[in-house]
Design a protein around this motif. Structure first.
Motif, short mmCIF file in Angstrom:
data_model
loop_
_atom_site.label_atom_id
_atom_site.label_comp_id
_atom_site.label_asym_id
_atom_site.label_seq_id
_atom_site.Cartn_x
_atom_site.Cartn_y
_atom_site.Cartn_z
N GLU A 207 0.85 -1.18 0.00
CA GLU A 207 0.00 0.00 0.00
C GLU A 207 0.89 1.24 0.00
O GLU A 207 1.56 1.52 1.00
CB GLU A 207 -0.90 0.01 1.23
N PRO A 208 0.92 2.00 -1.10
CA PRO A 208 1.75 3.22 -1.12
C PRO A 208 1.28 4.20 -0.05
O PRO A 208 0.11 4.20 0.35
CB PRO A 208 1.53 3.78 -2.53
N HIS A 209 2.20 5.02 0.41
CA HIS A 209 1.86 6.01 1.41
C HIS A 209 0.81 6.97 0.85
O HIS A 209 0.92 7.44 -0.28
CB HIS A 209 3.11 6.78 1.82
N GLY A 242 5.03 5.68 -2.89
CA GLY A 242 4.15 6.83 -2.77
C GLY A 242 4.86 8.14 -2.52
O GLY A 242 4.23 9.12 -2.09
N LEU A 243 6.16 8.20 -2.81
CA LEU A 243 6.94 9.42 -2.61
C LEU A 243 7.23 10.11 -3.93
O LEU A 243 7.34 9.46 -4.97
CB LEU A 243 8.27 9.08 -1.92
N THR A 244 7.37 11.44 -3.88
CA THR A 244 7.75 12.23 -5.05
C THR A 244 9.21 12.62 -4.92
O THR A 244 9.61 13.29 -3.95
CB THR A 244 6.89 13.49 -5.16
N LEU A 305 14.37 8.09 6.38
CA LEU A 305 14.13 6.70 6.03
C LEU A 305 15.50 6.09 5.70
O LEU A 305 16.36 6.79 5.15
CB LEU A 305 13.20 6.58 4.82
N VAL A 306 15.69 4.83 6.01
CA VAL A 306 17.01 4.21 5.82
C VAL A 306 16.91 3.01 4.89
O VAL A 306 16.02 2.16 5.05
CB VAL A 306 17.61 3.78 7.18
N LEU A 325 10.32 1.10 2.68
CA LEU A 325 10.01 2.54 2.68
C LEU A 325 8.56 2.78 3.12
O LEU A 325 8.29 3.70 3.91
CB LEU A 325 10.23 3.12 1.29
N ALA A 326 7.64 1.97 2.62
CA ALA A 326 6.23 2.13 3.01
C ALA A 326 6.06 1.91 4.51
O ALA A 326 5.32 2.65 5.18
CB ALA A 326 5.36 1.16 2.22
#
Length: 335
Positions: A207-209, A242-244, A305-306, A325-326
């Protein structure tokens, strides 16, 4: 057929041979090494011989490789994920530890880029590299020279740099196609198909952020940061999570980007690539010491985020990186 005595005899001369052979024709096909589990003298595996055009180098496989050397984590981990550890005679230049589920006792040639002599001493019939630059006179050997010795070479397609071969942009279909091609090379099509299906299911389940957040992919550098651009693995995994990407307009997988531009684009979160030579703590120290970047909300609030370096490049761990990441974004949302 490959001649071990011949390989041993050319060890002191290969550096010179690499220079002499530069500019010659395409690599010669690998020798007729028995493939798969077939016994010597049996019929060749189905589908052989065949030729692939890998980063502009045509490579002909007459049988599945039996003595593979891998350079960089992406190549090592893919062969292990396909269950091909028994065909691996050496690895080198790892970007980090192999995930527990794939760990095997494979000989380590070098912690860095290996020289030609120790690679050839293992009498490989296949060398699989994560970067094109791994094949050089100062490294494992030039592809042309190795081909003349009957050693097939292959570069992870996501790392190809020539026009017409460089993915622009990289997609998950590119990654899945490279898994299937490696399955074909090793006569492990079923294992490759199963791995691709599993990764598709995992990717589809992520599920993307939900929030519209921008991100900087900070790979290395202090005076000038080296960041994830808009055409490679950083762009691919950030977008899927879900990141730009604030550097999406840079048509490179990785690229320098000035701190001034980073400040102007003011990312909501910062992805830190963690490695033994460039730790998360070191990168945070650089960010917090910068007179301008230290004032960004992402830095002041520690919205980091790592991603381990070994999972930061395109390969069998890219879907895992999206999930990571999610999950980390969801944790940032917690009060």
């Amino acid at each position: 057929m490959r001649n071990p005595a011949k390989l041993r005899s050319v060890l002191p001369l290969l550096a010179a041979a690499s220079l002499v052979l530069a500019g010659c024709g395409s690599p010669a096909p690998a020798g007729s090494v028995p493939g798969g589990s077939a016994a010597a003298g049996s019929a060749p595996a189905s589908g052989f011989p065949f030729t692939v055009d890998n980063c502009g180098t045509k490579v002909t496989f007459t049988a599945p490789p039996e003595r593979a050397v891998t350079i960089k984590s992406t190549s090592t981990e893919l062969l292990l994920a396909l269950g091909l550890g028994a065909r691996m005679v050496g690895t080198a230049f790892a970007d980090g530890p192999v995930p527990e589920q794939w760990q095997q006792d494979i000989p380590v040639i070098s912690e860095q880029l290996p020289a030609q002599e120790p690679v050839l001493a293992l009498e490989p019939d296949f060398i699989y590299a994560g970067w094109e630059s791994n094949f050089s006179a100062d490294g494992a050997g030039e592809r042309e020279a190795l081909g003349k010795l009957g050693i097939n070479t292959y570069v992870s397609p996501a790392a190809c740099q020539q026009p017409g071969y460089r993915p622009a942009p990289l997609t998950f279909e590119n990654i899945f196609a490279s898994i299937r091609e490696m399955g074909r090379i090793f006569d492990a099509d079923a294992a490759a198909a199963q791995l691709v299906n599993e990764q598709r299911e995992q990717l589809d389940a992520i599920e993307p952020h939900g929030k519209e957040l921008s991100a900087l992919w900070y790979s290395s550098g202090s005076d000038t940061p080296f960041v994830g651009g808009g055409s490679g693995a950083p762009q691919l995994v950030m977008e899927a999570a879900g990141l730009t990407n604030v550097a999406a307009d840079v048509d490179q997988a990785w690229s320098p980007l000035s701190w001034e531009v980073v400040a102007e684009r003011n990312p909501d979160v910062i992805v830190l690539v963690d490695s033994s030579w460039g730790s998360t703590e070191k990168k945070i120290g650089v960010l917090e010491a910068h007179p301008v970047i230290s004032q960004l909300d992402a830095v002041k609030e520690g919205r980091y985020l790592v991603v381990p370096f070994a999972a930061s490049e395109a390969g069998v761990r890219s879907v895992e990186t999206v999930q990571s990441l999610a999950d980390q974004l969801a944790e940032l949302d917690q009060p």
